[in-house]
Design an enzyme around this catalytic site. Structure first.
Site, PDB file in Angstrom:
ATOM      1  N   ARG A  98       0.846  -1.194   0.000  1.00 43.65           N
ATOM      2  CA  ARG A  98       0.000   0.000   0.000  1.00 43.65           C
ATOM      3  C   ARG A  98       0.879   1.241   0.000  1.00 43.65           C
ATOM      4  NH1 ARG A  98      -1.696   2.852   4.857  1.00 43.65           N
ATOM      5  NH2 ARG A  98      -3.304   4.402   4.374  1.00 43.65           N
ATOM      6  N   ARG A 141      -7.592  18.683   8.216  1.00 45.73           N
ATOM      7  CA  ARG A 141      -6.561  18.849   9.232  1.00 45.73           C
ATOM      8  C   ARG A 141      -6.487  20.287   9.712  1.00 45.73           C
ATOM      9  NH1 ARG A 141      -3.280  14.335   9.156  1.00 45.73           N
ATOM     10  NH2 ARG A 141      -3.499  13.011   7.315  1.00 45.73           N
ATOM     11  N   LYS A 309     -12.971   2.416   0.978  1.00 44.95           N
ATOM     12  CA  LYS A 309     -12.633   2.375   2.398  1.00 44.95           C
ATOM     13  C   LYS A 309     -13.874   2.774   3.206  1.00 44.95           C
ATOM     14  CE  LYS A 309      -8.618   4.080   3.609  1.00 44.95           C
ATOM     15  NZ  LYS A 309      -7.483   5.038   3.706  1.00 44.95           N
ATOM     16  N   THR A 367      -6.204  -1.521   9.971  1.00 44.41           N
ATOM     17  CA  THR A 367      -5.973  -0.509  11.014  1.00 44.41           C
ATOM     18  C   THR A 367      -5.721  -1.110  12.394  1.00 44.41           C
ATOM     19  OG1 THR A 367      -7.610   0.846   9.826  1.00 44.41           O
ATOM     20  CG2 THR A 367      -6.655   1.763  11.816  1.00 44.41           C
TER      21      THR A 367
END
Length: 547
Positions: A98, A141, A309, A367
């Site tokens: 990935r 962010r 995802k 994860t």
């Protein structure tokens, strides 16, 4: 070994038919290859791919030195810790690398270098390895902080959140993502740093400025993530994602992960972009069977397969529609656990894996699977159980994130995860067999109820059922696109599926699919010769042994 497509024009190869549907007796008396069943989707007067064979335990025996020891695949995130150890990572058991595009700049040279290194190492080590490019998606962010140092958020204290690029202070932080601030209302939650810190909106000054109170305090570093679970923000492709997706399709990566998917249209938008920006030579090659491209737009096209995802509650709610258009899913438990209650994640994970298996598409569980191995050489017992349960539930692959990207033990993390998967598939043989059989029966029931079982699904179901009843050693599939191997995989065989294809793109793609072991294969013109070639190839690779 180069792709036979370099020697045989694609259209000419696909249209070629193997005349005659009867196998000579010699094909059944080969020393190390025996066929109980031969399935073909071709007309009775000819044989064309896909072909499916079973290897029986009559004469042939699995050679111990090269028998696949696990069926579940492993995805590892590349980063500073692992980029310099590619050979070790591949030999340790990585099936898919990935590449995280979240932190990439406009210069794609570092990505290009690592892509070339992966492909060179894969070819040199004779190990099929796929590459997954992970788009940033609508990730929000905060900006930079004063002196580039963390600030203290104190419970009960007010702090402003504004749109802008100014330097943040303990009383005022900024984000350049306007939709986040503009979409919030009084009472909404603002989660920072993967949900570790929490704010609550108490007032709005104007469209670009709000006031929050600190609910859960602590230290906040600059450029940490912002999650806003109470609102739906635009999930349109950003300019960065468009540029990254263009690079990914131009470099012919095998998979592209769409981050923070909220609805099915997010997938179709990305697919349209990939097809529009695919290299011209791929567009000219077309597809081997254009009449079926609508059913499998990316498997049969030459663009990367899309992995959705699932990390937002909106995606969980729209999962049935998403599964209709995506090529696979990733259960991204990190952000999913931030966006919704942590205690709901385990049940949602199991349900997502179940639904994806029923849809006959690959599913990755990801994860924090071995999180402690970022800094420690061994995982916790709970992490070991987490990986094993993902295998039991029917994941095609499990994924390492920070463990392999920035951790101190990237290769050890891969080896540890491989051992856990091997033990999960071997030690509790009866338990995992019950799990796999339950998945098989549920998929069989789902297809029966829907009344929409295709010929290829029927062949896949029959092949796995026959393999179980005859204690077959392996299933061998000759398939151009790899779709037949994927369908067989979803019926959860307890044995390896050797997928032979002359196509390099399909060869790499199948590295993600559980139970499937891809092999590049040049197709002969007669059935007898095909069987002899398969036999010789599997013997030469140590899969079968004579006698």
């Amino acid at each position: 070994m180069g792709s036979p497509l370099e020697r045989t024009p694609r259209k000419q190869w696909y249209q070629r038919r193997v005349r005659g549907n009867k196998q000579s007796s010699s094909s059944h008396s080969l020393i190390s290859f025996s066929c109980l069943l031969h399935f073909s989707l071709a007309k009775p007067s000819s044989i064309s791919i896909p072909l499916v064979y079973l290897i029986l335990p009559i004469n042939p025996k699995m050679s111990g030195h090269n028998k696949p020891r696990r069926l579940t695949k492993l995805v590892a995130t590349l980063g500073p810790a692992s980029e310099v150890r590619l050979d070790e990572m591949i030999l340790a058991g990585v099936n898919v690398f990935r590449l995280n595009f979240s932190h990439g700049k406009d210069d794609y040279t570092p990505y290009l270098n690592v892509i070339n290194k992966i492909r060179e190492a894969s070819a040199r080590l004779d190990k099929p390895v796929a590459i997954l490019g992970d788009l940033q998606g609508p990730k929000f962010r905060i900006g930079e902080l004063i002196d580039h140092k963390p600030i203290d958020l104190i419970v009960g204290k007010s702090i402003k959140l504004s749109v802008g690029t100014e330097i943040g202070t303990p009383d005022h932080i900024f984000t350049k993502n306007a939709p986040v601030v503009q979409g919030l209302s009084i009472g909404h939650k603002v989660l920072l740093d993967d949900g570790i810190l929490e704010l609550k909106v108490t007032d709005r000054i104007d469209i670009n400025n709000i006031v929050c109170v600190v609910v859960v305090g602590g230290k906040l570093g600059e450029k940490k993530g912002i999650n806003v679970p109470d609102i739906i923000v635009s999930s349109k492709l950003s300019e960065k994602d468009k540029a990254d997706a263009t690079f990914i399709v131009q470099q012919q990566l095998d998979y592209v992960a769409a981050s923070f998917v909220q609805q099915a249209s997010d997938i179709t938008e990305l697919r349209d972009w990939l097809i529009a920006h695919a290299p011209q030579d791929l567009k000219e090659k077309g597809v081997p069977n254009p009449s079926r491209i609508e059913n499998h737009p990316t498997w049969r096209a030459r663009v990367p397969l899309i992995i959705a995802k699932i990390e937002k509650p909106q995606a969980v709610e729209d999962i049935h529609e998403i599964l209709k258009v995506t090529d696979g899913i990733m259960v991204a438990r990190g952000d999913l656990g931030v966006e919704m209650s942590l205690e709901r994640v385990p049940a949602i994970q199991k349900r997502l894996i179940e639904l994806c298996n029923q849809a006959q598409k690959p599913v990755i569980t990801a994860t924090q699977m071995l999180q402690t191995m970022i800094d420690n050489p061994v995982p916790t017992r709970a992490e070991v159980s987490d990986v094993a349960n993902a295998v039991f539930d029917g994941s095609d692959a499990v994924m390492l994130s920070a463990e392999s990207a920035v951790g101190q033990y990237p290769v050890e993390s891969v080896k540890t995860m491989v051992r856990i998967m091997e033990e999960a598939e071997k030690d509790l043989g009866q338990a995992i067999h019950r799990h796999r059989n339950a998945i098989f029966l549920e998929l069989e029931r789902t297809l029966s109820i829907s009344g929409k079982q295709s010929p290829s699904q029927a062949v896949a179901q029959l092949a796995v059922s026959a393999a179980r009843k005859t204690n077959s050693l392996a299933i061998v599939v000759l398939s151009y696109s790899g779709l037949m191997a994927l369908k067989i995989s979803k019926f959860k065989p307890d044995i390896p599926v050797f997928a032979l294809t002359p196509d390099l793109i399909s060869f790499r793609r199948m590295s993600l699919v559980a139970s499937v072991f891809p092999i590049l294969f040049k197709v002969a013109d007669t059935v007898d010769q095909i069987i002899k070639d398969i036999d010789a190839l599997l013997v030469s690779r140590g899969v079968l042994s004579k006698g």
